[in-house]
Design a protein around this motif. Structure first.
Motif, PDB file in Angstrom:
ATOM      1  N   LYS A   6      -4.102  42.862  14.509  1.00 38.82           N
ATOM      2  CA  LYS A   6      -3.255  43.563  13.538  1.00 38.82           C
ATOM      3  C   LYS A   6      -3.261  42.841  12.200  1.00 38.82           C
ATOM      4  CE  LYS A   6       0.091  45.797  16.639  1.00 38.82           C
ATOM      5  NZ  LYS A   6       1.518  45.863  17.027  1.00 38.82           N
ATOM      6  N   TRP A   9      -6.681  43.340  10.511  1.00 42.28           N
ATOM      7  CA  TRP A   9      -6.916  44.733  10.133  1.00 42.28           C
ATOM      8  C   TRP A   9      -6.127  45.118   8.885  1.00 42.28           C
ATOM      9  CZ3 TRP A   9      -3.518  49.008  10.165  1.00 42.28           C
ATOM     10  CH2 TRP A   9      -4.147  50.228   9.930  1.00 42.28           C
ATOM     11  N   ARG A  10      -4.858  44.769   8.864  1.00 37.47           N
ATOM     12  CA  ARG A  10      -4.001  45.153   7.736  1.00 37.47           C
ATOM     13  C   ARG A  10      -4.403  44.428   6.452  1.00 37.47           C
ATOM     14  NH1 ARG A  10       1.033  47.552   9.326  1.00 37.47           N
ATOM     15  NH2 ARG A  10       1.109  47.846  11.574  1.00 37.47           N
ATOM     16  N   GLN A  11      -4.725  43.171   6.547  1.00 35.48           N
ATOM     17  CA  GLN A  11      -5.104  42.428   5.351  1.00 35.48           C
ATOM     18  C   GLN A  11      -6.475  42.850   4.833  1.00 35.48           C
ATOM     19  OE1 GLN A  11      -3.967  38.101   5.314  1.00 35.48           O
ATOM     20  NE2 GLN A  11      -3.301  38.554   7.398  1.00 35.48           N
ATOM     21  N   LEU A  13      -7.752  45.789   5.199  1.00 33.73           N
ATOM     22  CA  LEU A  13      -7.592  47.123   4.613  1.00 33.73           C
ATOM     23  C   LEU A  13      -7.039  47.029   3.200  1.00 33.73           C
ATOM     24  CD1 LEU A  13      -7.628  50.203   4.829  1.00 33.73           C
ATOM     25  CD2 LEU A  13      -5.315  50.076   5.815  1.00 33.73           C
ATOM     26  N   ALA A  14      -6.002  46.221   3.010  1.00 30.83           N
ATOM     27  CA  ALA A  14      -5.416  46.071   1.672  1.00 30.83           C
ATOM     28  C   ALA A  14      -6.432  45.489   0.698  1.00 30.83           C
ATOM     29  CB  ALA A  14      -4.176  45.176   1.744  1.00 30.83           C
ATOM     30  N   LYS A 210       4.319  43.867   6.975  1.00 30.17           N
ATOM     31  CA  LYS A 210       3.248  44.863   7.090  1.00 30.17           C
ATOM     32  C   LYS A 210       1.875  44.196   7.104  1.00 30.17           C
ATOM     33  CE  LYS A 210       5.848  48.571   4.817  1.00 30.17           C
ATOM     34  NZ  LYS A 210       5.942  49.448   3.614  1.00 30.17           N
ATOM     35  N   LEU A 211       1.677  43.232   6.203  1.00 31.06           N
ATOM     36  CA  LEU A 211       0.373  42.575   6.110  1.00 31.06           C
ATOM     37  C   LEU A 211       0.066  41.734   7.344  1.00 31.06           C
ATOM     38  CD1 LEU A 211       0.424  41.410   2.376  1.00 31.06           C
ATOM     39  CD2 LEU A 211      -1.057  43.160   3.364  1.00 31.06           C
ATOM     40  N   GLY A 213       1.570  42.156  10.324  1.00 28.50           N
ATOM     41  CA  GLY A 213       1.754  42.917  11.552  1.00 28.50           C
ATOM     42  C   GLY A 213       2.701  42.260  12.515  1.00 28.50           C
TER      43      GLY A 213
END
Length: 468
Positions: A6, A9-11, A13-14, A210-211, A213
């Motif tokens: 997580k 993936w989130r970092q 994506l940003a 969010k970043l 997760g």
């Protein structure tokens, strides 16, 4: 394991959404390679064929426009944040595509190139900092390398579309891709550091959750670290004197300015802007359009490898090995061109050498000399001076690039293409010596650890100003 996935993936994506604009600017930078031959043909939008000097201005004005980017981002960064600057860089980008699409004279093309350069300069001065501020220490280098990956995808698109469509087809493709920039970047969060700086700690906590997760409690230590950093570093408003307030700052500025200028003095913009022309001049038998497509593919594939190795091998190792390699292969291209164009020696049995050397050049540049300077800019400066230092490094990078892209063809015309390549080789040789002897390693270190290393034995509380 799931939490790690997580987090990554989130970092990623940003960082990818923030870097999408560099794909669009990569297209604008690579646009000249297929377009300049078209400007000399019957389907040119211009009323008359441009001269050699005018073509040099078309190529170099984008780099000159890059000088304006830091002048915009540095004053505004502390007021509107990284996110809005990234979104705002699309304004000059779209204006450039619009002007290029309606151009019927050189003046309009010149203006388009300046606008593209301004957008590129804004992105180079902002996106690496943004990525450095949203990333965790262990994957900061990998995330920062995405910026160069997207630029190279943009070059590949320009190289692949340009030879098979008209001037207007390539320009329309670039404009359409740029239209997606605002909706893509709209979804990126603001930098947690900037939110803490503005006293919006609750928002910063939400962004970190969010970043990363993870939960609010899990990000609390990181949030408290940001708050302590802001309290320590921003007791007073940042000013230009902060850049030489400590020995570490002076050292970081010297290193990053030198490496940012080396990035341009290695000849990357010259090769990318005039790729088709150079492949013809150095005697490659392969068609110029096919050669540029191969070069673009090599860039993109290598850019995909860079995030995997930059945090494993380290910045210093990548810099000195790749700059040494660039020195060798640029020298070989110069020798080949000398034998072919000056001594008129039959080299038909080894016509693969120029393209092979340029391919290896692109691999080495994309692995080290290209991404590492921007990674270091995001790592080596304390938060108080980071934006200003990034602006200065970006400004010097574009200044060096403008001078070289403007006069490279003049040097090649007056003294031979081999002389121009040897000048590039000398610059890379200087970069090799510098990287091998003076460049510190920052791999895996926190921002505070990097500052302690740059300031040697001085503690952060006891750092004394440098006499100037």
């Amino acid at each position: 394991m799931i939490d790690n996935l997580k987090l990554r993936w989130r970092q990623y994506l940003a960082a990818s959404l923030a870097s999408y604009g560099s794909l669009c600017t990569g297209m604008s930078m690579g646009w000249t390679s297929p377009v300049l031959p078209q400007l000399r043909g019957p389907n040119s939008p211009l009323l008359k064929e441009p001269t050699l000097q005018e073509e040099s201005w078309i190529g170099s004005l984008l780099v000159l426009g890059g000088l304006f980017g830091p002048l915009i981002t540095v004053p505004l960064s502390k007021y509107i944040g990284r996110r809005w600057l990234i979104i705002g860089s699309n304004i000059p980008l779209l204006l450039g595509w619009l002007l290029a699409g309606v151009a019927s004279n050189l003046e309009t093309l010149y203006a388009a190139r300046l606008f593209w350069g301004c957008a590129t300069g804004m992105q180079f001065a902002t996106i690496p900092i943004y990525i450095g501020e949203i990333a965790e220490d262990k994957i900061r280098g990998s995330l920062s390398a995405l910026f160069l990956l997207f630029i190279n995808v943009g070059f590949l698109l320009a190289y692949a579309i340009g030879p098979f469509t008209s001037y207007w087809g390539l320009t329309a493709a670039g404009g359409i891709l740029s239209l997606f920039y605002v909706p893509f970047t709209w979804f990126i969060p603001e930098s947690p550091f900037f939110l803490v700086l503005k006293g919006r700690s609750e928002e910063a906590s939400e962004v970190l959750q969010k970043l990363r997760g993870t939960s609010k409690e899990a990000v609390l230590p990181e949030l408290e670290g940001l708050q302590a950093m802001v309290a320590r570093e921003f007791k007073e408003e940042p000013c230009i004197k902060d850049l030489w307030a400590t020995k570490g700052n002076v050292k970081a500025l010297g290193i990053c300015v030198f490496l940012a200028m080396l990035l341009q003095l290695s000849g990357i913009d010259v090769l990318l802007f005039y790729m088709e022309e150079l492949l013809v001049k150095v005697g490659s038998t392969m068609s110029a359009s096919m050669g540029t497509i191969i070069m673009g593919v090599v860039q993109v594939v290598t850019s995909c490898v860079t995030p995997l190795v930059v945090d494993r091998l380290g910045r210093k190792l990548l810099m000195w090995t790749t700059s040494l390699g660039l020195t060798i292969f640029l020298t070989l291209i110069g020798v080949y061109a000398l034998l072919d164009s000056y001594y008129k020696i039959d080299v038909t049995s080894v016509t693969f050498i120029p393209l092979l050397c340029l391919i290896i050049y692109m691999i080495l540049f994309t692995l080290g000399v290209g991404p590492v300077p921007w990674i270091l800019v995001a790592e080596m400066f304390p938060p108080k001076t980071k934006c200003l230092a990034s602006g200065i490094c970006s400004f010097m990078c574009w200044l060096a690039g403008f001078i070289w892209t403007r006069f490279f063809r003049d040097v090649a015309a007056s003294y031979g293409i081999y002389t121009a390549f040897w000048i590039l080789a000398v610059c890379c040789g200087i970069g090799f010596v510098f990287s091998a002897t003076l460049l510190p390693e920052t791999k895996g270190k926190t921002f505070d650890e990097i500052q302690d290393m740059l300031n040697k034995r001085e503690s952060r509380q006891e750092v004394k100003p440098v006499d100037v």
